[in-house]
Design an enzyme around this catalytic site. Structure first.
Site, PDB file in Angstrom:
ATOM      1  N   ASP A  73      30.561 -40.882  12.968  1.00  0.00           N
ATOM      2  CA  ASP A  73      31.748 -39.797  12.522  1.00  0.00           C
ATOM      3  C   ASP A  73      32.886 -38.942  14.101  1.00  0.00           C
ATOM      4  O   ASP A  73      34.028 -38.846  13.615  1.00  0.00           O
ATOM      5  CB  ASP A  73      31.586 -38.572  11.445  1.00  0.00           C
ATOM      6  CG  ASP A  73      32.100 -38.790  10.104  1.00  0.00           C
ATOM      7  OD1 ASP A  73      33.130 -39.653  10.147  1.00  0.00           O
ATOM      8  OD2 ASP A  73      32.193 -38.013  10.093  1.00  0.00           O
TER       9      ASP A  73
ATOM     10  N   GLN B  75      29.029 -36.402   4.757  1.00  0.00           N
ATOM     11  CA  GLN B  75      30.453 -36.347   3.694  1.00  0.00           C
ATOM     12  C   GLN B  75      31.417 -34.624   3.536  1.00  0.00           C
ATOM     13  O   GLN B  75      29.736 -33.519   3.818  1.00  0.00           O
ATOM     14  CB  GLN B  75      30.184 -37.107   2.561  1.00  0.00           C
ATOM     15  CG  GLN B  75      31.561 -37.079   1.701  1.00  0.00           C
ATOM     16  CD  GLN B  75      32.830 -37.558   2.384  1.00  0.00           C
ATOM     17  OE1 GLN B  75      32.521 -38.908   2.717  1.00  0.00           O
ATOM     18  NE2 GLN B  75      34.191 -37.563   2.719  1.00  0.00           N
TER      19      GLN B  75
ATOM     20  N   LYS C 136      32.902 -46.237   1.630  1.00  0.00           N
ATOM     21  CA  LYS C 136      32.183 -46.431   2.441  1.00  0.00           C
ATOM     22  C   LYS C 136      31.251 -47.620   1.860  1.00  0.00           C
ATOM     23  O   LYS C 136      31.136 -48.681   2.782  1.00  0.00           O
ATOM     24  CB  LYS C 136      31.838 -45.141   3.053  1.00  0.00           C
ATOM     25  CG  LYS C 136      33.003 -44.652   4.084  1.00  0.00           C
ATOM     26  CD  LYS C 136      32.421 -42.919   4.041  1.00  0.00           C
ATOM     27  CE  LYS C 136      33.436 -42.336   4.354  1.00  0.00           C
ATOM     28  NZ  LYS C 136      33.082 -40.326   4.547  1.00  0.00           N
TER      29      LYS C 136
END
Ligand code: NDP
Length: 284
Positions: free
Chosen positions: A120, A97, A53
């Protein structure tokens, strides 16, 4: 029949190039889209995802930060960190995460992220917006799968889509997105008796179970588009998915490989969402 292999890497590259152009426009206006990833603990798979990422966002001319904290971090400390990032105008996207250490309440943490920075798409407000067909943030993996289907000219409207797996991050939003695009959607899961009876009816079959190679050619309707979300590291070090590639490709009309299918799209859509967040911040 031998399936057309859907090249997720090439499609992700096309998405990324489009995002790059939009980032350049923002840069010209003095805006540097910023993505901050919070990594708690030392899960090796998470470290790999975070690394890619970071590399992709830097390549696109975005500001990329990774905040790493030990697994001993308390929930309150993590909430305070998120609050700081919520206030920081140079941060357009915040990603925590997953998985988080067991002592943390994942729902509470995800809910603490400002929904306008929730790239997200896991905040309840964005989940609700997806359900209502309103503009929010779409979770990156299902968003990427829609792009794979569109770039591959696979028709969605009027088709029967069967989703295997009902997780909050893949299965559930996937079905909703396909429904919003006028597919007829069937959800299946671990309590579905005679799974093949359902999967064999699918024009579009999305598999996200975390069970290696559980879907074989026998589960697939001839000519169907099959999207394999699973990622597994085999004992020989190679990656494979939830679909048995060898038998599936003899029956399916189109099929994503692992690696090189859904995975690269997830990262591309994270870039798209971060860019979108910066564009929205500029307009408000
Ligand atoms: P979860 O473990 O959260 O959910 C798995 C789902 O599959 C559950 O709904 C479960 O049913 C269902 N399931 C499990 N076994 C069976 C079975 N035998 N028959 C039918 N359904 C079954 O997984 P995720 O959705 O988070 O991830 C799925 C896979 O996708 C994993 O391999 C993961 O690594 C991968 N992944 C890949 C991404 C990418 O970018 N490529 C991104 C996200 C995930 P029930 O609800 O009844 O328990």
């Amino acid at each position: 029949m031998t399936a057309t292999i859907i090249d997720g890497k090439a499609i992700a590259e096309q998405v990324i190039l489009k995002v790059k152009d939009r980032v350049s426009v923002l840069n010209e206006q003095g805006i540097l889209p910023g993505l901050t990833v919070i990594l708690v603990g030392d899960d090796p798979a998470s470290q790999t995802y975070v690394g890619s990422k970071e590399r992709t966002s830097t390549r696109l001319g975005m500001k990329s930060d990774v905040i790493s904290r030990p697994s001993s971090l308390t929930e309150d400390e993590l909430l305070a960190l998120i609050d700081d990032l919520n206030q920081d105008h140079s941060v357009h996207g915040i990603l925590v995460q997953l998985p988080l250490p067991k002592h943390m309440d994942e729902h509470k943490i995800l809910q603490a992220i400002d929904p306008r920075k929730d790239v997200d798409g896991f905040h309840p407000l964005n989940v609700g917006k997806l359900l209502l067909g309103q503009q929010g943030f779409i979770p990156c993996t299902p968003f990427g799968i829609i792009q794979l289907l569109d770039y591959s000219a696979i028709e969605i409207e009027g088709k029967h889509a069967v989703i295997v797996g009902r997780s909050n991050i893949v299965g559930k939003p996937m079905g909703q997105l396909l429904l919003n695009r006028h597919a007829t959607v069937t959800y299946t899961h671990s309590r579905t008796p005679d799974l093949a009876e359902f999967t064999k009816q699918a024009d579009i079959l999305i598999v996200a179970t975390g069970q290696p190679s559980m879907i074989t050619g026998e589960h697939i309707k001839p000519g169907a588009a099959v999207i394999d979300v699973g990622i597994h590291r085999n004992s020989d070090g190679r990656l494979s998915g939830d679909v048995d590639f060898a038998s599936a490709k003899e029956v399916a009309g189109a099929l994503t490989p692992v690696p090189g299918g859904v995975g690269p799209m997830t990262i591309a859509m994270l870039m798209e969402n971060t860019c979108l967040s910066a564009e929205r911040a500029l307009r408000t």
